[in-house]
Structures are given as C-alpha cells and as structure tokens.
Design an enzyme around this catalytic site. Structure first.
Site: not given
Length: 282
Positions: A57, A130, A170
C-alpha cells in the site's frame, strides 16, 4: 534488512506450483525515488522466478503531508504511475499487483486508494478500491483516512495463472465478511501500511486467521520501517499457506519475500478439513 523467517524457495518452482513474491518498501515523499526502488525489487523477484508480484500500500508516496497523495492522483486508465506498473509487468513477464495508487474520486479533495492488477503482457485486468478506511487514536498517535480517501464499495477477485485471487487492502484485514464475499479463492493479497502499534498486536494473528478460515494462501506486502516523515510502519511482509503456516517473512526494510503456491496443498487442506463445505450461511 532482516532475513526472511524461513529459507527462500529454490530458484526453480516445483512442478505444478507457482512462485509468488511480496515486495516490502519504506516509501518516502519522493515519487521518482520510490518508483526506482520498486523497479529494482520487481526485477529481483522476477529473476527469482516469481510469476505474480505484489507491491505494498502507498508504494508511490508516504508523506507527512496527507495532501501529497491527492496531488499525484491519476485518472483511471492513464498517468505515470499506471504506465510504470504496466511497463514493469510487461518488461519482466509477471502479473503485477500494484499495491495501491491514488486515483480520482467523486469528491474533488479526495482519492480512491486503488489496487490495480496487470497481466504479464502489461494489460490491466482488475481494480479494487479500498473499502474500509482506517481510523485510530491513542495519545498523540492519530489516523483518519476518511479525511483524504473516498471508500470503495465493490468486492474484487480475478483469475490468474496462480488461480483465483481476491484483493483487499490493509484495514480490510479486520473485516472477515469481506473475504467470505470473495467466495472460494486460492490466494488473498493484502497490500498494507500497518502502523507499528496495531501491527505488533494484530498483524500476524489476523493474517493467519484469514488464511485458516478461507483455506487459501495469503500474501501481505507491507511498508516496513521508519519513513522520512517519522512514521513507523510494522512491516513483517509475509506469505502464509492454507493451514496458517507462515512460509516466509521479512520484518523490516526493503526486500522481496518469496514462496511457492501449491494448488495441491490447497486441495489437501480442504479435503482433510472441509470447513468451506460446512458453512451454514452465505
């Protein structure tokens, strides 16, 4: 640079297996410098026989200025970051999962934190934005991704030579329902920039849980170390097998983490413990 937790695989993959590689970086505010580091690590992974390579990321930029990523955001389908990813994939003949890059959002002052996938010909085959945006505050340590990032809303999985691959990023790691929504996948890829505080407590246990409950490989390329901004990320880039065993791990510093994905291993785990067939919901 700390050594991997386990010995690297042999230069050649065993018959029927697929070499995969997770890249760890310690990105700073200089985009060109970050891309130069990434290019070298992708070349290293390809030279070691990797067929699919994943970046962490925020690989293009991590800055104390949260607006830095807004300033370098690109329109979907064009821009130097996307061109760099396509070129690296084609040049090295690998499937490349481009960590995350900032793409245009509906809001003028925000970005989509997007993972882009390119095949070994440099053609884009998947995009994931995301979904879950990180928020954390403890003492002086504070993060609020929603200030500059617009959440995505679609689950993403794609087919590759290594099998069916699910994408996540994440903070998504904390939401197991996202991974169930991918249905059966052979590999989950989770680019990350976990904080040192949360990573030390939760990173490995959650990654291993996602591998165990979905009976698939998990590959988590991460940011790992002290960044020029002063931020410290947890690192511990790792690859985990469907039984929850950590196959390889690098604790901190730039590097390449390698392992072989074995479809027979997935089949064996699912046959001996058919938990996916025992689900009552979904």
């Amino acid at each position: 640079m700390n050594p991997a937790r386990s010995a690297p695989p042999s230069p050649r993959s065993a018959a029927g297996t697929f070499r995969i590689a997770a890249i760890q970086t310690v990105s700073g505010p200089d985009v060109a410098q970050n891309l130069e580091v990434v290019a070298g690590l992708v070349a290293e992974a390809a030279a070691a026989g990797a067929r699919l390579v994943a970046l962490p990321e925020y690989f293009p930029v991590i800055s104390a200025d949260e607006q830095a990523k807004v300033r370098i955001r690109e329109h979907d389908g064009s821009g130097p970051l996307q061109s760099c990813l396509a070129d690296l994939a084609q040049r090295h003949g690998v499937w490349l999962v481009g960590g995350t890059i900032p793409l245009m959002a509906e809001a003028d002052d925000k970005v989509r934190n997007s993972t882009l996938v390119f095949d070994d010909q440099g053609r884009r085959v998947a995009r994931y934005d995301k979904i879950h945006l990180f928020g954390f505050q403890r003492g002086a340590e504070r993060y609020d991704e929603s200030a500059t990032i617009e959440a995505g809303g679609e689950v993403c999985a794609f087919d590759a030579p290594v099998g069916r691959v699910g994408l996540s990023v994440c903070y998504d790691l904390r939401f197991p329902e996202l991974f169930r929504a991918m249905r059966e996948v052979d590999l989950i890829i989770l680019p990350a920039a976990f904080t040192y505080t949360t990573g030390r407590a939760h990173w490995e246990v959650l990654l291993r849980a996602r591998a165990i409950e979905n009976q698939c490989y998990v590959m988590a390329p991460a940011q790992g170390g002290r960044h020029p901004s002063g931020r410290v990320t947890w690192g511990h880039t790792m690859i985990i097998d469907p039984w929850g065993e950590v196959l390889a791990c690098q604790e901190e510093g730039p590097g390449v983490v390698l392992a072989d994905l074995d479809p027979a291993r997935i089949a064996s785990v699912r046959e001996s413990l058919p938990a996916l067939r025992h689900r009552c919901l979904g």
